[in-house]
Design a protein around this motif. Structure first.
Motif, PDB file in Angstrom:
ATOM      1  N   ASP A 126      48.473  54.035  67.969  1.00 54.42           N
ATOM      2  CA  ASP A 126      49.010  54.249  66.618  1.00 54.42           C
ATOM      3  C   ASP A 126      49.925  53.159  66.095  1.00 54.42           C
ATOM      4  OD1 ASP A 126      51.253  54.609  68.155  1.00 54.42           O
ATOM      5  OD2 ASP A 126      51.638  56.669  67.521  1.00 54.42           O
ATOM      6  N   GLY A 127      49.916  52.017  66.758  1.00 60.50           N
ATOM      7  CA  GLY A 127      50.803  50.937  66.341  1.00 60.50           C
ATOM      8  C   GLY A 127      51.994  50.766  67.252  1.00 60.50           C
ATOM      9  N   ILE A 128      52.334  51.822  67.990  1.00 62.59           N
ATOM     10  CA  ILE A 128      53.417  51.769  68.975  1.00 62.59           C
ATOM     11  C   ILE A 128      52.912  52.276  70.317  1.00 62.59           C
ATOM     12  CG2 ILE A 128      55.686  52.655  69.625  1.00 62.59           C
ATOM     13  CD1 ILE A 128      56.432  52.757  66.678  1.00 62.59           C
ATOM     14  N   ALA A 129      52.508  53.531  70.353  1.00 67.19           N
ATOM     15  CA  ALA A 129      52.066  54.156  71.602  1.00 67.19           C
ATOM     16  C   ALA A 129      50.641  53.743  71.951  1.00 67.19           C
ATOM     17  CB  ALA A 129      52.178  55.671  71.478  1.00 67.19           C
ATOM     18  N   PHE A 130      50.225  54.142  73.154  1.00 65.17           N
ATOM     19  CA  PHE A 130      48.945  53.688  73.674  1.00 65.17           C
ATOM     20  C   PHE A 130      47.966  54.848  73.847  1.00 65.17           C
ATOM     21  CE2 PHE A 130      52.220  50.695  74.655  1.00 65.17           C
ATOM     22  CZ  PHE A 130      51.651  49.485  74.291  1.00 65.17           C
ATOM     23  N   THR A 131      46.735  54.505  74.146  1.00 62.29           N
ATOM     24  CA  THR A 131      45.695  55.519  74.266  1.00 62.29           C
ATOM     25  C   THR A 131      45.723  56.181  75.640  1.00 62.29           C
ATOM     26  OG1 THR A 131      44.097  53.880  75.059  1.00 62.29           O
ATOM     27  CG2 THR A 131      44.178  54.291  72.670  1.00 62.29           C
ATOM     28  N   GLU A 132      45.038  57.313  75.712  1.00 62.68           N
ATOM     29  CA  GLU A 132      44.929  58.008  76.994  1.00 62.68           C
ATOM     30  C   GLU A 132      44.319  57.108  78.056  1.00 62.68           C
ATOM     31  OE1 GLU A 132      43.755  62.326  77.686  1.00 62.68           O
ATOM     32  OE2 GLU A 132      41.893  61.315  78.246  1.00 62.68           O
ATOM     33  N   LYS A 133      43.309  56.331  77.686  1.00 63.34           N
ATOM     34  CA  LYS A 133      42.676  55.434  78.651  1.00 63.34           C
ATOM     35  C   LYS A 133      43.686  54.440  79.221  1.00 63.34           C
ATOM     36  CE  LYS A 133      38.953  52.058  79.245  1.00 63.34           C
ATOM     37  NZ  LYS A 133      38.383  52.721  80.427  1.00 63.34           N
ATOM     38  N   ALA A 134      44.505  53.851  78.367  1.00 62.55           N
ATOM     39  CA  ALA A 134      45.513  52.899  78.837  1.00 62.55           C
ATOM     40  C   ALA A 134      46.511  53.575  79.756  1.00 62.55           C
ATOM     41  CB  ALA A 134      46.228  52.264  77.643  1.00 62.55           C
ATOM     42  N   TYR A 135      46.970  54.758  79.363  1.00 67.66           N
ATOM     43  CA  TYR A 135      47.948  55.481  80.178  1.00 67.66           C
ATOM     44  C   TYR A 135      47.359  55.869  81.534  1.00 67.66           C
ATOM     45  CZ  TYR A 135      51.160  55.908  76.197  1.00 67.66           C
ATOM     46  OH  TYR A 135      52.035  55.641  75.172  1.00 67.66           O
ATOM     47  N   ASN A 136      46.079  56.192  81.564  1.00 60.39           N
ATOM     48  CA  ASN A 136      45.429  56.569  82.818  1.00 60.39           C
ATOM     49  C   ASN A 136      45.431  55.397  83.803  1.00 60.39           C
ATOM     50  OD1 ASN A 136      43.940  57.885  84.763  1.00 60.39           O
ATOM     51  ND2 ASN A 136      42.016  57.828  83.648  1.00 60.39           N
ATOM     52  N   ILE A 137      45.068  54.206  83.315  1.00 60.82           N
ATOM     53  CA  ILE A 137      45.043  53.030  84.186  1.00 60.82           C
ATOM     54  C   ILE A 137      46.451  52.685  84.665  1.00 60.82           C
ATOM     55  CG2 ILE A 137      44.413  50.597  84.365  1.00 60.82           C
ATOM     56  CD1 ILE A 137      42.313  51.078  82.193  1.00 60.82           C
ATOM     57  N   ILE A 138      47.430  52.790  83.769  1.00 57.74           N
ATOM     58  CA  ILE A 138      48.820  52.505  84.155  1.00 57.74           C
ATOM     59  C   ILE A 138      49.278  53.481  85.227  1.00 57.74           C
ATOM     60  CG2 ILE A 138      51.212  52.498  83.353  1.00 57.74           C
ATOM     61  CD1 ILE A 138      50.112  51.523  80.619  1.00 57.74           C
ATOM     62  N   ALA A 139      48.992  54.767  85.036  1.00 56.64           N
ATOM     63  CA  ALA A 139      49.399  55.782  86.022  1.00 56.64           C
ATOM     64  C   ALA A 139      48.781  55.495  87.385  1.00 56.64           C
ATOM     65  CB  ALA A 139      48.997  57.172  85.532  1.00 56.64           C
ATOM     66  N   ASN A 140      47.496  55.134  87.409  1.00 55.51           N
ATOM     67  CA  ASN A 140      46.852  54.790  88.677  1.00 55.51           C
ATOM     68  C   ASN A 140      47.521  53.583  89.324  1.00 55.51           C
ATOM     69  OD1 ASN A 140      44.951  56.847  88.639  1.00 55.51           O
ATOM     70  ND2 ASN A 140      43.440  55.649  87.500  1.00 55.51           N
ATOM     71  N   GLY A 141      47.904  52.609  88.501  1.00 58.90           N
ATOM     72  CA  GLY A 141      48.574  51.419  89.018  1.00 58.90           C
ATOM     73  C   GLY A 141      49.954  51.725  89.575  1.00 58.90           C
ATOM     74  N   TRP A 142      50.642  52.693  88.995  1.00 59.67           N
ATOM     75  CA  TRP A 142      51.939  53.108  89.535  1.00 59.67           C
ATOM     76  C   TRP A 142      51.753  53.807  90.877  1.00 59.67           C
ATOM     77  CZ3 TRP A 142      55.356  55.569  85.095  1.00 59.67           C
ATOM     78  CH2 TRP A 142      55.595  54.584  84.123  1.00 59.67           C
ATOM     79  N   ARG A 143      50.701  54.589  90.976  1.00 55.19           N
ATOM     80  CA  ARG A 143      50.479  55.362  92.186  1.00 55.19           C
ATOM     81  C   ARG A 143      50.016  54.490  93.350  1.00 55.19           C
ATOM     82  NH1 ARG A 143      46.090  58.211  90.943  1.00 55.19           N
ATOM     83  NH2 ARG A 143      46.143  59.273  92.963  1.00 55.19           N
ATOM     84  N   ASN A 144      49.202  53.501  93.069  1.00 52.34           N
ATOM     85  CA  ASN A 144      48.644  52.711  94.179  1.00 52.34           C
ATOM     86  C   ASN A 144      49.372  51.399  94.425  1.00 52.34           C
ATOM     87  OD1 ASN A 144      47.598  50.821  92.292  1.00 52.34           O
ATOM     88  ND2 ASN A 144      45.713  52.019  92.058  1.00 52.34           N
ATOM     89  N   GLY A 145      50.398  51.114  93.648  1.00 52.34           N
ATOM     90  CA  GLY A 145      51.214  49.940  93.921  1.00 52.34           C
ATOM     91  C   GLY A 145      50.835  48.690  93.165  1.00 52.34           C
ATOM     92  N   VAL A 146      49.750  48.739  92.368  1.00 55.30           N
ATOM     93  CA  VAL A 146      49.378  47.569  91.576  1.00 55.30           C
ATOM     94  C   VAL A 146      50.426  47.281  90.507  1.00 55.30           C
ATOM     95  CG1 VAL A 146      47.652  46.617  89.987  1.00 55.30           C
ATOM     96  CG2 VAL A 146      46.916  47.891  92.008  1.00 55.30           C
ATOM     97  N   PHE A 147      50.976  48.350  89.913  1.00 55.98           N
ATOM     98  CA  PHE A 147      51.953  48.191  88.828  1.00 55.98           C
ATOM     99  C   PHE A 147      53.290  48.857  89.143  1.00 55.98           C
ATOM    100  CE2 PHE A 147      47.858  48.325  86.200  1.00 55.98           C
ATOM    101  CZ  PHE A 147      47.741  46.930  86.171  1.00 55.98           C
ATOM    102  N   ALA A 148      53.570  49.124  90.395  1.00 56.23           N
ATOM    103  CA  ALA A 148      54.860  49.724  90.771  1.00 56.23           C
ATOM    104  C   ALA A 148      55.277  49.264  92.157  1.00 56.23           C
ATOM    105  CB  ALA A 148      54.776  51.248  90.744  1.00 56.23           C
ATOM    106  N   ILE A 149      56.574  49.023  92.328  1.00 57.42           N
ATOM    107  CA  ILE A 149      57.125  48.590  93.612  1.00 57.42           C
ATOM    108  C   ILE A 149      58.343  49.462  93.942  1.00 57.42           C
ATOM    109  CG2 ILE A 149      58.083  46.679  94.923  1.00 57.42           C
ATOM    110  CD1 ILE A 149      56.791  44.787  92.956  1.00 57.42           C
ATOM    111  N   PRO A 150      58.289  50.238  95.056  1.00 58.96           N
ATOM    112  CA  PRO A 150      57.097  50.586  95.823  1.00 58.96           C
ATOM    113  C   PRO A 150      56.223  51.569  95.048  1.00 58.96           C
ATOM    114  CG  PRO A 150      58.968  51.861  96.602  1.00 58.96           C
ATOM    115  CD  PRO A 150      59.507  50.888  95.577  1.00 58.96           C
ATOM    116  N   PRO A 151      54.996  51.859  95.533  1.00 58.85           N
ATOM    117  CA  PRO A 151      54.121  52.793  94.830  1.00 58.85           C
ATOM    118  C   PRO A 151      54.744  54.180  94.756  1.00 58.85           C
ATOM    119  CG  PRO A 151      52.985  51.724  96.680  1.00 58.85           C
ATOM    120  CD  PRO A 151      54.404  51.345  96.767  1.00 58.85           C
ATOM    121  N   ILE A 152      54.331  54.957  93.776  1.00 54.79           N
ATOM    122  CA  ILE A 152      54.786  56.350  93.706  1.00 54.79           C
ATOM    123  C   ILE A 152      53.995  57.149  94.740  1.00 54.79           C
ATOM    124  CG2 ILE A 152      54.963  58.380  92.227  1.00 54.79           C
ATOM    125  CD1 ILE A 152      55.075  56.535  89.830  1.00 54.79           C
TER     126      ILE A 152
END
Length: 366
Positions: free
Chosen positions: A340-366
């Motif tokens: 919507d110009g600020i927030a992101f789509t469900e698809k984007a949030y899904n990939i980010i959440a997976n990255g937080w869980r597996n350590g690609v986008f989070a240190i340490p992983p969740i």
């Protein structure tokens, strides 16, 4: 080369998911604090007619109705909860909810800094909702008010919160957006970044002092890549844009915030060695999505920087015709990066959440 990179990314992700699935603790509850990036309905209760995110087409993809989430569907918090698995985290302001498995205190437009800061600096709120009753300190007070219904002794609370996951954010975007909207200079905004991060760090310390053992502190999104910022602060100088097409000066604010927050996380890890404290990244995945949208499976409506839902313009953002307003429609396929110009789509949030869980986008992983 692109196929090889995608294959390696998939193999790495799978390997990390297996490892993390073995090591990840079984959380009994999730408690979340933040702003629109993780609000699951508090704003819809506070201002049922005050913000357009309570109107269609918000929520169309997963819920088939608006829920107060600033997305076409689920947000990162929802995907984290479902992966544990736990129920979707209910908004704290909702009546008759069972909060034994968690509560969400986040509210759209919430700030890390309190109202007094904005009053003292003559910063006019962008709406009657902003800054008044939803700042981070207010959300912490809501948590304190809820605690007696969750546990009634120190030992019981320690046991309960030791096995719960606490997410502190993302928050900070609304602070910077409010300052910019009020006409403050980039130098002024940059000078206040340590105060914003300091407020977040103080909140984290308060929770950790109460025995919290599992905490996630997310950084902020790249401001200069948001259609709202790109439209509002368009520059005639091509040198102001990076290779993706984002406004670098505004991204610098996000980068500065995230650097200070990462340093704060490292210090908290030293002060609370028994706790698992993660820094979770929004900035890197979003810039990667925008730089390589096809690699991540996003559709592109002319440019990956274009919002799916908006009232037109180069980035499909129009402050006079925002998503959720009458006559403003979403794109046919909401698998874009931005919603919507600020927030992101469900698809984007899904990939980010997976990255937080597996350590690609989070240190340490969740």
């Amino acid at each position: 080369m692109g196929l090889v990179l995608a294959f390696l990314l998939a193999v790495t992700t799978l390997s990390q998911q297996v490892t993390c699935a073995t090591l990840r603790p079984s959380y009994k509850a999730i408690f979340n604090f933040g702003d629109s990036f993780s609000d699951t309905g508090n704003v819809a209760i506070l201002a049922p007619k005050g913000l357009y995110i309570v109107n269609p087409p918000y929520g169309e993809t997963y819920f088939n109705r608006p829920t107060g989430r600033a997305s076409n569907g689920r947000v990162v918090l929802d995907f984290i909860a479902q992966s544990i698995p736990l129920p979707l985290v209910p908004p704290y302001l909702a009546k008759g909810q069972d909060f034994s498995k968690g509560a969400n205190f986040a509210v759209a437009r919430a700030t890390a800094l309190d109202f007094n800061f904005y009053k003292e600096n003559n910063i006019i709120p962008t709406s009657s909702l902003t800054l008044l009753n939803i700042s981070l300190s207010v959300q912490l007070n809501w948590f304190e008010n809820l605690k007696p219904s969750l546990c009634n002794t120190t030992d019981a609370c320690n046991l309960y919160f030791n096995s719960s996951l606490f997410l502190l954010g993302t928050i900070g975007f609304s602070d910077y957006n409010t300052m910019l909207t009020a006409g403050k200079t980039l130098d002024f905004v940059n000078s206040k970044v340590p105060d914003v991060v300091g407020s977040i760090t103080s909140a984290a310390t308060s929770l950790l002092d109460q025995g919290v053992q599992h905490m996630v502190l997310p950084g902020v999104v790249p401001l200069g890549c948001l259609p709202r910022i790109l439209t509002t602060y368009v520059s005639p100088n091509l040198s102001d844009y990076d290779s993706i097409g984002c406004l670098q000066r505004y991204n610098n604010i996000s980068q500065y915030h995230n650097r200070i927050l990462q340093d704060a996380v490292k210090q908290l890890q030293i002060e609370f060695p028994k706790a698992v404290i993660s820094y979770a990244d929004y900035y890197q995945p979003i810039t990667e999505f925008l730089a390589k949208p096809i690699l991540y499976g996003f559709t592109v409506n002319g440019s990956p920087l274009v919002a799916c839902c908006g009232g037109g313009g180069p980035y499909n953002y129009n402050s006079s015709a925002v998503c959720g307003q009458s006559g403003v429609a979403a794109c046919p396929d909401p698998t874009t990066v931005n919603w919507d110009g600020i927030a992101f789509t469900e698809k984007a949030y899904n990939i980010i959440a997976n990255g937080w869980r597996n350590g690609v986008f989070a240190i340490p992983p969740i």
